[in-house]
Design an enzyme around this catalytic site. Structure first.
Site, PDB file in Angstrom:
ATOM      1  N   GLY A  24      16.516   3.480   5.308  1.00  0.00           N
ATOM      2  CA  GLY A  24      17.863   3.981   5.564  1.00  0.00           C
ATOM      3  C   GLY A  24      18.392   3.711   6.952  1.00  0.00           C
ATOM      4  O   GLY A  24      19.270   4.435   7.444  1.00  0.00           O
TER       5      GLY A  24
ATOM      6  N   GLY B  15       0.811  -1.218   0.000  1.00  0.00           N
ATOM      7  CA  GLY B  15       0.000   0.000   0.000  1.00  0.00           C
ATOM      8  C   GLY B  15       0.838   1.258   0.000  1.00  0.00           C
ATOM      9  O   GLY B  15       0.372   2.313   0.440  1.00  0.00           O
TER      10      GLY B  15
ATOM     11  N   TYR C 281       1.811   3.422  -5.600  1.00  0.00           N
ATOM     12  CA  TYR C 281       1.134   2.450  -6.439  1.00  0.00           C
ATOM     13  C   TYR C 281      -0.371   2.450  -6.130  1.00  0.00           C
ATOM     14  O   TYR C 281      -0.870   3.321  -5.420  1.00  0.00           O
ATOM     15  CB  TYR C 281       1.801   1.082  -6.292  1.00  0.00           C
ATOM     16  CG  TYR C 281       3.252   1.139  -6.723  1.00  0.00           C
ATOM     17  CD1 TYR C 281       3.585   1.502  -8.031  1.00  0.00           C
ATOM     18  CD2 TYR C 281       4.288   0.897  -5.830  1.00  0.00           C
ATOM     19  CE1 TYR C 281       4.911   1.607  -8.429  1.00  0.00           C
ATOM     20  CE2 TYR C 281       5.616   0.999  -6.224  1.00  0.00           C
ATOM     21  CZ  TYR C 281       5.923   1.359  -7.524  1.00  0.00           C
ATOM     22  OH  TYR C 281       7.233   1.474  -7.915  1.00  0.00           O
TER      23      TYR C 281
END
Length: 358
Positions: free
Chosen positions: A293, A173, A177
């Site tokens: 990250g 989700g 997209y």
């Protein structure tokens, strides 16, 4: 608790909290079928607490990138079976990520038909196709009947994943997209029951979650969201308010986990309205995975602070197939090579070295 502590996710006891994030690698070169390279790639990384596969198309209409795998044909299911069997033989656990790209596609992938989306809003920029770079087009806005058909595609994809031997599925989700396009008011300008209020914009996601949970079990179903994401030309007027509601709503389903992508450097550079992880942690009461990250040190601190229960690592796992062992022994890490992220051979895919054990 820290990254090396075991954790219960759904019905599984996982060896550590170092998860492998989903990463598109573009190695499915024949009919979008997982191949022997992919078997080796995932098996090399079986020491992850949990592997979440690269995004995997639930239908041909969900395709938006070349050489990405699917879960909608018998041949694809058989290809994935080889992956899951090999990962399980090494003691690993693996979920499949279910994917529909929505407007982030091109008619070149769909025999000339338009990509689909909640609203007829063209993304800025261009996309790579088998025929080279193509400018995005204005997508076809889905009818309510077409939306119901896509929910059925998610059900079929989840059932196919179970047939292929996966331990569960993750509903994608995030990252601009199709589901994300419904969630954000920058891409969803509908006036029916799927648009307007955040409750209506979340309806598509909730219908998919309910259907997939009914099909394979809520304890084998996860969801991934990117509340601060700007990738794929995404924006929202009040992501803190809207995604707090969405996370609270997901508490109803007793999911295996919720997977949150933190704001990345690129998001911030592109003017992201950053939603702090703590706000989403307060809203969601189940297992929460953080991604974006992270380092070993930051991941440990995030778990100790109670902001997340596990951390998913992307590029670090790509370049370090034995990442949990490297973290455990404080060993030097291999450096990822971005030039080979989306190529079609073994270079930069299977050849990252593991630690040499005496």
């Amino acid at each position: 608790m820290d990254l090396l502590s075991p954790i219960d996710v759904g019905e599984y006891r996982l060896n550590n909290r170092i998860f492998m994030a989903p990463m598109t690698r573009c190695r499915s070169v024949h009919n979008n079928v997982p191949n022997e390279m992919m078997v080796q790639y995932y098996t090399q990384r079986a020491s992850a607490g949990l592997i979440i596969t690269e995004a995997t198309q639930i239908s041909t209409k969900g395709i938006g990138y070349p050489y990405t795998p699917g879960i909608h044909t018998a041949e694809q299911v058989e290809g994935w079976k080889k992956v899951t069997q090999s990962v399980h033989a090494k003691g690993g656990r693996i979920f499949l990520q279910l994917w529909h790209v929505g407007r982030i596609s091109h008619p070149a992938f769909h025999n000339g038909e338009l990509p689909v989306a909640p609203s007829a809003i063209k993304p800025s920029g261009s996309i790579y196709t088998y025929e080279g770079m193509k400018e995005f087009v204005t997508p076809h806005p889905l009818s309510t009947g077409e939306i119901k058909n896509i929910v059925e595609d998610y059900i079929a994809g989840a059932k196919n994943a179970m047939e292929a031997g996966f331990d569960g599925v993750e509903i994608h989700g995030a990252n601009g997209y199709l589901i994300d396009q419904f969630l954000r008011d920058g891409t969803n300008q509908r006036t029916d029951e799927y648009g307007g209020s955040v409750e209506n914009r979340a309806r598509f996601l909730c219908e998919i979650v309910e259907a997939v949970c009914a099909a394979v079990g809520s304890n084998k179903t996860g969801v991934r969201l990117s509340p601060s994401g700007t990738f794929n030309d995404m924006k929202d007027s009040d992501p803190q308010k809207h995604f707090s509601y969405i996370c609270e709503r997901l508490n109803r389903y007793n999911l295996a986990y919720l997977h949150i992508i933190d704001a990345l450097e690129g998001d911030i550079r592109h003017g992201a309205n950053v939603v702090e992880l703590r706000i989403l942690r307060d809203a969601y009461k189940g297992i929460l995975i953080a991604n974006g990250g992270y380092t070993f040190e930051r991941g440990n601190q995030t778990i100790r602070d109670g902001l997340a229960d596990a951390v998913a690592f992307g590029a670090l796992f790509l370049a370090n197939p034995d990442l949990p062992e490297r973290f455990k022994t404080h060993s030097e890490l291999n450096t990822p090579d971005p030039a080979s992220f989306y190529t079609q051979d073994e270079t930069g895919y299977l050849d990252y070295p593991a630690l040499q054990c005496d």
